[in-house]
Scaffold this motif. Structure first.
Motif, PDB file in Angstrom:
ATOM      1  N   LEU A  49       0.720  -1.168   0.027  1.00 37.61           N
ATOM      2  CA  LEU A  49      -0.205   0.173  -0.162  1.00 37.61           C
ATOM      3  C   LEU A  49       0.851   1.353   0.081  1.00 37.61           C
ATOM      4  O   LEU A  49       0.521   2.159  -0.784  1.00 37.61           O
ATOM      5  CB  LEU A  49      -0.942   0.174   1.012  1.00 37.61           C
ATOM      6  N   LEU A  50       2.084   1.307   0.954  1.00 37.66           N
ATOM      7  CA  LEU A  50       2.851   2.343   0.655  1.00 37.66           C
ATOM      8  C   LEU A  50       3.238   2.627  -0.569  1.00 37.66           C
ATOM      9  O   LEU A  50       3.605   3.809  -1.183  1.00 37.66           O
ATOM     10  CB  LEU A  50       3.843   2.399   1.854  1.00 37.66           C
ATOM     11  N   THR A  51       3.802   1.492  -1.434  1.00 38.40           N
ATOM     12  CA  THR A  51       4.349   1.619  -2.633  1.00 38.40           C
ATOM     13  C   THR A  51       3.326   1.964  -3.558  1.00 38.40           C
ATOM     14  O   THR A  51       3.368   3.100  -4.403  1.00 38.40           O
ATOM     15  CB  THR A  51       4.866   0.196  -3.117  1.00 38.40           C
ATOM     16  N   ALA A  52       2.151   1.632  -3.708  1.00 41.77           N
ATOM     17  CA  ALA A  52       1.051   2.160  -4.452  1.00 41.77           C
ATOM     18  C   ALA A  52       0.754   3.403  -4.250  1.00 41.77           C
ATOM     19  O   ALA A  52       0.333   4.094  -5.305  1.00 41.77           O
ATOM     20  CB  ALA A  52      -0.340   1.155  -4.401  1.00 41.77           C
TER      21      ALA A  52
ATOM     22  N   ALA B  22      11.386  -3.216  -0.344  1.00 38.81           N
ATOM     23  CA  ALA B  22      11.288  -2.282   0.823  1.00 38.81           C
ATOM     24  C   ALA B  22      11.963  -0.953   0.328  1.00 38.81           C
ATOM     25  O   ALA B  22      11.645   0.151   0.896  1.00 38.81           O
ATOM     26  CB  ALA B  22      11.669  -2.724   1.921  1.00 38.81           C
ATOM     27  N   SER B  23      13.109  -0.879  -0.298  1.00 38.53           N
ATOM     28  CA  SER B  23      13.869   0.377  -0.626  1.00 38.53           C
ATOM     29  C   SER B  23      13.080   1.317  -1.449  1.00 38.53           C
ATOM     30  O   SER B  23      13.477   2.390  -1.302  1.00 38.53           O
ATOM     31  CB  SER B  23      14.922  -0.053  -1.477  1.00 38.53           C
ATOM     32  N   VAL B  24      11.860   0.883  -1.986  1.00 36.56           N
ATOM     33  CA  VAL B  24      10.989   2.026  -2.573  1.00 36.56           C
ATOM     34  C   VAL B  24      10.332   2.956  -1.820  1.00 36.56           C
ATOM     35  O   VAL B  24      10.296   4.197  -2.053  1.00 36.56           O
ATOM     36  CB  VAL B  24       9.854   1.145  -3.664  1.00 36.56           C
ATOM     37  N   PHE B  25       9.974   2.361  -0.616  1.00 39.59           N
ATOM     38  CA  PHE B  25       9.281   3.412   0.258  1.00 39.59           C
ATOM     39  C   PHE B  25      10.129   3.532   1.714  1.00 39.59           C
ATOM     40  O   PHE B  25       9.490   4.607   2.313  1.00 39.59           O
ATOM     41  CB  PHE B  25       7.912   2.731   0.678  1.00 39.59           C
ATOM     42  N   LEU B  26      10.878   2.665   1.956  1.00 34.84           N
ATOM     43  CA  LEU B  26      11.743   2.716   3.476  1.00 34.84           C
ATOM     44  C   LEU B  26      12.876   3.515   2.911  1.00 34.84           C
ATOM     45  O   LEU B  26      13.846   2.865   2.715  1.00 34.84           O
ATOM     46  CB  LEU B  26      11.917   1.425   3.972  1.00 34.84           C
ATOM     47  N   GLU B  27      13.065   4.732   3.730  1.00 31.96           N
ATOM     48  CA  GLU B  27      14.261   5.815   3.413  1.00 31.96           C
ATOM     49  C   GLU B  27      15.244   5.374   4.491  1.00 31.96           C
ATOM     50  O   GLU B  27      16.465   4.938   4.226  1.00 31.96           O
ATOM     51  CB  GLU B  27      13.993   7.030   3.238  1.00 31.96           C
TER      52      GLU B  27
ATOM     53  N   ALA C  51      -1.947   4.993   4.029  1.00 28.94           N
ATOM     54  CA  ALA C  51      -1.721   4.747   2.699  1.00 28.94           C
ATOM     55  C   ALA C  51      -3.213   4.545   1.888  1.00 28.94           C
ATOM     56  O   ALA C  51      -3.257   5.099   0.904  1.00 28.94           O
ATOM     57  CB  ALA C  51      -0.828   3.388   2.636  1.00 28.94           C
ATOM     58  N   ILE C  52      -4.070   3.810   2.779  1.00 24.71           N
ATOM     59  CA  ILE C  52      -5.454   3.486   2.289  1.00 24.71           C
ATOM     60  C   ILE C  52      -5.871   4.913   2.051  1.00 24.71           C
ATOM     61  O   ILE C  52      -6.732   5.137   0.930  1.00 24.71           O
ATOM     62  CB  ILE C  52      -6.107   2.455   3.084  1.00 24.71           C
ATOM     63  N   ALA C  53      -6.098   5.943   2.914  1.00 25.49           N
ATOM     64  CA  ALA C  53      -6.785   7.019   2.886  1.00 25.49           C
ATOM     65  C   ALA C  53      -6.092   8.058   1.561  1.00 25.49           C
ATOM     66  O   ALA C  53      -6.851   8.517   0.986  1.00 25.49           O
ATOM     67  CB  ALA C  53      -6.591   7.676   4.339  1.00 25.49           C
TER      68      ALA C  53
END
Length: 415
Positions: free
Chosen positions: A263-266, A292-297, A407-409
């Protein structure tokens, strides 16, 4: 089809090692509409192994046995099987060839004691072990049950189960009725609350419901067999989705962390974490997910006050006035890590995981969680019960759930 699992090993009964093989067998079989009717565990004793095999063979069509196939003196499964069937042990040439080939592939010299792993009961059919030394084998019990013997090493057992045993079981059960199942994972409701919602929604009509607590989650299994089994499970899932609403966090083999990651990625959201009482557990759960590297900095474990001030910019005056376990500190941690990372979201958590360190106004289990974004800030004080590990896990899962819901919101508000 009636299937049993027999795990062998003193280490499983004295607590030195957990039995993960029974769960792995049940899980893989369940994915193919096969189920384990009974599971048993016995010591490394030849007579006890033989007695268990004979007992299980009386009431099951198949018995999957794990453990006790190695080269040492306490590996007695083959001897127990021979005793159960009343046949001698003999050096199996195919098993010996496979063992020698495995050592040659590894570039290691074979110890003479390793030949013991090729001593199999007469009439045994060898099952190849692609990941280890000890071959497995298959026997037919005089009562008609098929007996499958696999190593106790979990990753070896799982590979052999999938490659050599599962196809045989599926062939044996080719005429079974249609089977269907679905698993639901729930967070934020107790087991009785989940049951109450599902019963009120009529989910149980035409399906079987099983509940399991996997702290801090509740897992629900919907299953059906016979005519239109899949349609009945699909309908039950639809009713369950409505009844559980946003407390339903995952379906099938999915997890809370996996669903949060997707969801974070989307939603295109990046996140930075500042953890105190959870000690990096939130980062661990998220970084376990592929991509995970896409969203976790980044993730910072800022346990000491000095780390909170130097890494996150939490003012010393704030810590002196409110303390490290406070809503003000959690919010400052979330703000600080987000500012340092330049991410869409900053999440901070601080608390008292125990077993000591609590006070009258902030007892053990007190946790403060904060989430900061460009659109607003959220901070809450929570109280969790349990030991240190449970408080930390509940805190981490709550943090994941906050990220999931945010993320859903965001996705719902997107044009």
């Amino acid at each position: 089809m009636e299937i049993a699992v027999l795990v062998i090993g003193d280490e499983l009964l004295n607590g030195d090692q957990p039995d993960t093989n029974t769960a792995a067998v049940a899980r893989l079989l369940g994915e193919h509409a096969l189920s384990v009717r009974e599971a048993a565990c016995v010591r490394d004793k030849e007579a006890e192994i033989a007695a268990a095999l004979n007992r299980l063979a009386l009431s099951h069509q198949a018995v999957i046995v794990t453990g006790g196939l190695g080269p040492t003196a306490d590996d007695l499964t083959a001897r127990g099987a021979a005793r159960a069937l009343g046949v001698p042990l003999s050096l199996d040439p195919e098993a010996l060839r496979q063992i020698r080939a495995r050592f040659q592939l590894r570039g290691r010299e074979m110890h003479p004691r390793d030949e013991k792993q090729a001593l199999l009961p007469a009439r045994a059919a060898v099952l190849p072990n692609p990941l280890g030394v000890a071959p497995g084998f298959q026997l037919r019990h005089p009562k008609g049950a098929e007996l499958f013997f696999l190593p106790g090493v979990p990753f070896e057992m799982r590979a052999m189960l999938a490659d050599s045993v599962l196809p045989k079981l599926l062939a044996m059960a080719a005429q079974r009725p249609e089977q269907a199942r679905q698993r639901l994972t729930v967070f934020g409701l107790s087991e009785p609350e989940v049951e109450q919602r599902l019963v009120a929604a009529g989910v149980g009509a035409g399906v079987q419901i099983a509940y399991t607590v996997d702290f801090p989650l509740v897992r629900v299994r919907l299953s059906a067999s016979g005519e239109a089994a899949q349609q009945r499970v699909d309908h039950a899932e639809l009713l369950a989705r409505r009844a559980l609403d946003d407390f339903l966090v995952a379906l099938g083999d999915d997890t809370l962390a996996g669903a949060t990651a997707r969801l974070l990625t989307a939603a295109g959201l990046s996140v930075a974490l500042a953890e105190s009482c959870t000690g990096g557990l939130i980062a661990k759960l998220l970084s376990d997910q592929p991509g995970a590297s896409v969203f976790l900095e980044r993730g910072a474990v800022t346990y000491a006050n000095s780390a909170k001030t130097s890494w996150l910019g939490v003012p010393e005056a704030l810590l002196a006035e409110h303390g490290a376990v406070s809503s003000a500190c959690a919010l400052a941690m979330a703000r600080g890590v987000r500012a340092a990372a330049g991410t869409a979201l900053g999440l901070g958590v601080t608390g008292v995981a125990g077993p000591d360190g609590g006070s009258e106004d902030k007892p053990v289990g007190t946790v403060f969680l904060a989430l900061v974004s460009a659109d607003g800030e959220r901070v809450e004080g929570l109280r969790f019960h349990g030991d240190r590990a449970q408080v930390r896990l509940r805190s981490a899962c709550t943090a994941l759930d906050w990220l999931r819901r945010h993320a859903i919101a965001v996705l719902a508000a997107a044009p």
